[in-house]
Motif scaffolding. Structure first.
Motif, short mmCIF file in Angstrom:
data_model
loop_
_atom_site.label_atom_id
_atom_site.label_comp_id
_atom_site.label_asym_id
_atom_site.label_seq_id
_atom_site.Cartn_x
_atom_site.Cartn_y
_atom_site.Cartn_z
N ASP A 15 20.86 52.68 44.94
CA ASP A 15 19.75 53.14 45.41
C ASP A 15 18.44 53.45 44.54
OD1 ASP A 15 20.79 53.00 48.03
OD2 ASP A 15 21.41 55.18 48.15
N PHE A 16 19.11 54.05 43.35
CA PHE A 16 17.87 54.29 42.29
C PHE A 16 17.08 53.03 42.13
CE2 PHE A 16 16.59 54.36 37.84
CZ PHE A 16 15.76 55.23 37.88
N LYS A 17 17.92 51.84 41.89
CA LYS A 17 17.02 50.77 41.34
C LYS A 17 16.26 50.12 42.54
CE LYS A 17 20.59 48.07 40.45
NZ LYS A 17 21.36 46.87 40.01
N ASP A 18 16.63 50.39 44.02
CA ASP A 18 15.77 50.11 44.97
C ASP A 18 14.65 50.91 45.01
OD1 ASP A 18 17.43 48.25 45.91
OD2 ASP A 18 18.36 49.06 47.43
N LEU A 19 14.73 52.18 44.66
CA LEU A 19 13.52 53.18 44.75
C LEU A 19 12.64 52.76 43.41
CD1 LEU A 19 12.27 55.69 46.01
CD2 LEU A 19 13.81 57.12 44.55
N LEU A 20 13.16 52.44 42.48
CA LEU A 20 12.34 52.18 41.31
C LEU A 20 11.47 50.91 41.46
CD1 LEU A 20 11.93 53.04 38.28
CD2 LEU A 20 13.80 51.40 37.58
N ASP A 21 12.03 50.05 42.34
CA ASP A 21 11.35 48.76 42.36
C ASP A 21 10.22 49.04 43.44
OD1 ASP A 21 13.04 47.29 41.06
OD2 ASP A 21 14.11 46.72 42.90
N VAL A 22 9.89 49.87 44.21
CA VAL A 22 9.02 50.32 45.04
C VAL A 22 7.92 51.56 44.81
CG1 VAL A 22 10.31 49.39 47.10
CG2 VAL A 22 10.17 51.73 46.56
N ALA A 23 8.36 52.10 43.48
CA ALA A 23 7.70 53.03 43.21
C ALA A 23 6.23 53.03 42.89
CB ALA A 23 8.19 53.98 42.02
N PRO A 24 5.16 53.77 43.16
CA PRO A 24 3.78 53.59 42.74
C PRO A 24 3.81 53.48 41.32
CG PRO A 24 4.04 55.33 44.31
CD PRO A 24 5.42 55.13 44.06
N ASP A 25 2.80 52.94 40.57
CA ASP A 25 2.62 52.87 39.17
C ASP A 25 2.28 54.13 38.52
OD1 ASP A 25 2.75 50.07 39.24
OD2 ASP A 25 0.52 49.88 39.39
N THR A 26 1.99 55.39 39.38
CA THR A 26 1.66 56.42 38.96
C THR A 26 2.98 57.34 38.71
OG1 THR A 26 1.20 57.57 41.33
CG2 THR A 26 -0.61 56.59 39.89
N VAL A 27 4.11 57.11 39.42
CA VAL A 27 5.41 57.58 39.39
C VAL A 27 6.40 56.90 38.50
CG1 VAL A 27 7.23 58.58 40.54
CG2 VAL A 27 4.80 58.49 41.62
N ARG A 28 6.75 57.45 37.30
CA ARG A 28 7.63 57.14 36.47
C ARG A 28 9.12 57.66 36.65
NH1 ARG A 28 6.21 56.87 30.64
NH2 ARG A 28 5.88 59.01 30.73
N LEU A 29 9.97 56.94 37.20
CA LEU A 29 11.38 57.48 37.28
C LEU A 29 12.58 57.08 36.41
CD1 LEU A 29 11.69 56.28 41.26
CD2 LEU A 29 10.79 58.49 40.12
N GLU A 30 13.43 58.05 36.23
CA GLU A 30 14.56 57.89 35.45
C GLU A 30 15.73 58.35 36.01
OE1 GLU A 30 13.77 60.43 31.88
OE2 GLU A 30 13.32 61.92 32.98
N TYR A 31 16.71 57.92 35.59
CA TYR A 31 18.21 58.17 36.32
C TYR A 31 18.97 58.91 35.34
CZ TYR A 31 22.51 57.02 39.24
OH TYR A 31 23.45 57.22 39.78
N GLU A 48 4.28 62.15 48.46
CA GLU A 48 4.04 61.28 49.55
C GLU A 48 4.08 59.95 49.52
OE1 GLU A 48 1.11 63.29 51.90
OE2 GLU A 48 2.48 65.08 52.22
N GLU A 49 3.54 59.36 48.47
CA GLU A 49 3.44 57.97 48.36
C GLU A 49 4.69 57.38 48.15
OE1 GLU A 49 2.10 54.27 48.69
OE2 GLU A 49 0.99 56.06 49.39
N LEU A 50 5.38 58.03 47.19
CA LEU A 50 6.79 57.45 46.96
C LEU A 50 7.81 57.48 48.18
CD1 LEU A 50 8.97 56.59 44.81
CD2 LEU A 50 9.35 58.98 44.32
N GLU A 51 7.71 58.69 48.90
CA GLU A 51 8.43 58.68 49.93
C GLU A 51 8.04 57.64 51.00
OE1 GLU A 51 10.26 60.05 53.72
OE2 GLU A 51 8.12 59.79 53.29
N ARG A 52 6.98 57.30 51.19
CA ARG A 52 6.66 56.41 52.26
C ARG A 52 7.05 55.05 52.00
NH1 ARG A 52 1.48 59.15 52.85
NH2 ARG A 52 0.61 57.94 50.83
#
Length: 223
Positions: A15-31, A48-52
């Motif tokens: 699920d993290f990989k799926d979320l990482l693939d769609v995350a906006p450029d302004t949001v940097r995620l880590e696991y 809100e953009e990430l959640e959408r």
């Protein structure tokens, strides 16, 4: 061997990989340690953009300025919600207990909480988007899940967030200790009245809810 709560990842890596693939450029995620986190401070607009964009399997919240993941409900969790829904329909047919409500919580409506249920007048959320103002809500409901973030999220952060949003009653149905905790009379970001009741007790939900819960049935869902 079934892992204990402390050993379970809050979000599967897939699920993290799926979320990482769609995350906006302004949001940097880590696991990290089974949790998803942001590398930088997260604004409510970026959340809100990430959640959408998030996959349907991922339920996100924005609590105290941080990204949080809400556990997917299991069968007992869903059964408890349906029990409460039936009680509310019986006593207050003028109200809806809306599941999975996105609510603007905390001070200045800066939090984004996804309640297990929000008690509101019929059709109260009609026309709203993903996140609704809490004005007019009578009660927020959370049912704990067996995950390691439950204590901080449902017992500490959510009462503060809902009180700051002036939601009159917060009902916590706690599956870890088989209790219902009723929070009421929000003032200055805190609930002034807190009462805890064991499953099986008769529980009075105060005004403006005004519902008496017979909680004997909850014993069937102890796990």
């Amino acid at each position: 061997m079934t892992p204990g709560i402390a050993d379970r990842p809050l979000m599967p890596f897939e699920d993290f990989k799926d979320l990482l693939d769609v995350a906006p450029d302004t949001v940097r995620l880590e696991y990290v340690d089974g949790r998803v986190r942001t590398k930088d401070p997260l604004s409510v607009e970026d959340f809100e953009e990430l959640e959408r964009r998030a996959p349907e399997t991922v339920r996100l919240e924005y609590i105290k300025g941080k990204l949080e993941v809400k556990a997917v409900p299991d069968g007992n969790h869903r059964s408890i919600f349906m029990w409460l829904l039936r009680q509310c329909m019986q006593h207050r047919p003028d109200l809806d207990l809306v599941p999975e409500s996105g609510v603007k919580a905390e001070a200045y409506r800066k939090g984004r909480a996804r309640t297990d249920g929000t008690l509101v007048p019929v059709d109260h959320f009609r026309g709203d988007g993903e996140w609704s103002d809490p004005d007019g809500a009578l009660m927020a409901v959370e049912i704990t899940s067996h995950d390691r973030d439950t204590d901080q999220r449902d017992r500490i952060d959510k009462p503060v967030g809902y009180a700051a949003a002036d939601i009159p009653v917060y009902l916590l149905i706690d599956r870890d200790n088989n209790t219902l905790t009723v929070h009421s009379e929000p003032k200055d970001g805190r609930y002034q009245q807190i009462s805890r009741h064991p499953w099986g007790a008769t529980v009075e939900l105060p005004a403006p809810v005004n519902i008496t819960l017979d909680t004997e049935k909850l014993k069937d869902y102890a796990d």
